[in-house]
Design an enzyme around this catalytic site. Structure first.
Site, PDB file in Angstrom:
ATOM      1  N   ARG A 101      14.955   0.371  27.294  1.00  0.00           N
ATOM      2  CA  ARG A 101      14.255   0.381  28.587  1.00  0.00           C
ATOM      3  C   ARG A 101      15.262  -0.064  29.647  1.00  0.00           C
ATOM      4  NH1 ARG A 101       8.354  -1.673  30.515  1.00  0.00           N
ATOM      5  NH2 ARG A 101       7.906   0.259  29.410  1.00  0.00           N
ATOM      6  N   HIS A 128       9.262   8.362  31.395  1.00  0.00           N
ATOM      7  CA  HIS A 128       8.625   7.442  30.431  1.00  0.00           C
ATOM      8  C   HIS A 128       7.956   8.298  29.340  1.00  0.00           C
ATOM      9  CE1 HIS A 128       7.060   3.909  28.768  1.00  0.00           C
ATOM     10  NE2 HIS A 128       6.143   3.553  29.666  1.00  0.00           N
ATOM     11  N   GLN A 131       5.146   7.104  26.839  1.00  0.00           N
ATOM     12  CA  GLN A 131       3.845   6.958  27.486  1.00  0.00           C
ATOM     13  C   GLN A 131       3.086   8.284  27.484  1.00  0.00           C
ATOM     14  OE1 GLN A 131       2.639   3.964  29.218  1.00  0.00           O
ATOM     15  NE2 GLN A 131       0.779   5.158  28.975  1.00  0.00           N
ATOM     16  N   ASP A 229      -0.608   5.166  38.739  1.00  0.00           N
ATOM     17  CA  ASP A 229       0.350   4.160  38.277  1.00  0.00           C
ATOM     18  C   ASP A 229       0.572   3.194  39.441  1.00  0.00           C
ATOM     19  OD1 ASP A 229       2.377   2.756  36.971  1.00  0.00           O
ATOM     20  OD2 ASP A 229       3.847   4.387  37.039  1.00  0.00           O
ATOM     21  N   CYS A 269      -1.211   4.044  33.056  1.00  0.00           N
ATOM     22  CA  CYS A 269      -0.307   3.587  31.994  1.00  0.00           C
ATOM     23  C   CYS A 269      -0.358   2.072  31.807  1.00  0.00           C
ATOM     24  CB  CYS A 269       1.114   4.038  32.300  1.00  0.00           C
ATOM     25  SG  CYS A 269       1.686   3.528  33.928  1.00  0.00           S
ATOM     26  N   ARG A 297      -0.153   3.935  22.193  1.00  0.00           N
ATOM     27  CA  ARG A 297       1.303   3.740  22.237  1.00  0.00           C
ATOM     28  C   ARG A 297       1.806   3.414  20.829  1.00  0.00           C
ATOM     29  NH1 ARG A 297       3.587   2.269  27.002  1.00  0.00           N
ATOM     30  NH2 ARG A 297       5.482   2.755  25.866  1.00  0.00           N
TER      31      ARG A 297
END
Ligand code: CP
Ligand code: NVA
Length: 315
Positions: A101, A128, A131, A229, A269, A297
């Protein structure tokens, strides 16, 4: 070496297999745990905060029989300027995969280029992908009704509202096209999809296969999914005041949800900021499937790791 740096790193057929095996991992979680990472250690290099991604990967690797090794970027020499090339070559001598990340997408690409082990993008400023696979699985579980998970996504309309230039919006532009969905992104002018994501879409022949509008009412018409988001992504804190002001008209409210299809889902998310990008009422509504997304996830990433480990073993 197979990596997962963007949604399209798995072909359509590989994505189908990932969805199927994620669903199987989910179904059998309490009874059967295939140890596909037995004897392996996967390093997790994180340069940004994380709740879901970190915990779901650590738990997932453990459940697959492997050992997760969490490395905050600033605890290793990478944070003091050791090169990505050297970090990748050294870690490749110890561990079996990297989960990363960070900020710039080129950092995950460089790690993949210099290392000899699979690299997973656990969020960059650009994308991402973990996700989006978990989110797509969450939708497919509802739509497939026993049929093919991937095929159930075809033709569905997802609308992303708010920061339409952020990593999750970008990832939906790629993911929706990859999965055969229609995608609309909607946010204030000045925060549209940027040059890097447009270039990636163009590489796949998808330059025109999305809609952008700054009109939220127009955007959500006919939507199967309304997604949002945070308005201030990690690394953008200095722009907070400008962003909150520009994006205020794009809050997902119950009134806006009424303009989507009656059975539309609300997705986020997470982390969510109630009263900013979404009202508390929508977050807590029956249409909201945010915690199923968060749960998936774990299952989706286990399937992604298993696919990468199996591909690496065949080399
Ligand atoms: N959605 C997501 O990636 O959350 P975290 O930042 O908590 O990992
Ligand atoms: N766009 C957000 C996603 C967090 C999971 C960020 O990058 O901070």
């Amino acid at each position: 070496m197979m990596h997962f740096l963007k949604e399209t790193d798995f072909s359509t057929e590989q994505a189908r297999a990932v969805f199927d095996s994620a669903a199987k991992y989910k179904r059998l979680r309490s009874t059967e745990r295939p140890a596909v990472l037995a004897g392996q250690t996967w390093a997790m290099i994180f340069a940004k905060s994380s709740t879901r991604t970190r915990v779901s990967f650590e738990v997932g690797i453990h459940e697959l029989g492997g050992n997760p090794l969490f490395l905050s970027k600033n605890d290793i020499q990478l944070g003091r300027g050791e090169s990505i090339a050297d970090t990748a070559r050294v870690l490749s001598r110890y561990v079996h995969g990297l989960i990363v990340r960070t900020f710039d997408q080129t950092e995950v690409e460089e790690l993949a280029k210099w290392g000899t082990i699979p690299v997973v993008n656990a969020l960059t400023d650009l994308l991402h992908p973990c996700q989006i696979y978990a989110d797509a699985l969450t939708l497919a579980e509802r739509w497939a009704q026993g049929g093919d998970l991937l095929d159930s996504l075809k033709g569905r309309k997802i609308v992303f509202l708010g920061d339409s230039g952020c990593n999750v919006a970008n990832s939906w532009l790629v993911g929706a096209n990859h999965f055969g969905m229609q995608v609309t992104v909607c946010g204030p002018k000045g925060y549209e999809p940027g040059a890097a994501i447009k270039a990636l879409l163009a590489q796949h022949g998808w330059a025109d296969r999305y809609e952008y509008t700054d009109d939220p009412r127009k955007a959500v018409a006919g939507a199967d999914v309304v997604y949002t988001d945070v308005w201030v992504s990690m690394g953008k804190e200095a722009e907070s005041a400008d962003r909150l002001k520009a994006m205020a008209p794009y809050q997902v409210t119950s009134q806006l949800m009424k303009l989507a299809k009656p059975d539309a889902f609300f997705m986020h998310c997470l982390p969510a900021y109630a009263g900013k990008e979404v009202s508390a009422e929508v977050l807590e509504s029956k249409q909201s499937i945010i915690f199923d997304q968060a749960e998936n996830r774990l299952h989706a990433q286990k399937a992604i790791l298993a696919a990468l480990a199996q591909a690496a073993a065949k080399r």
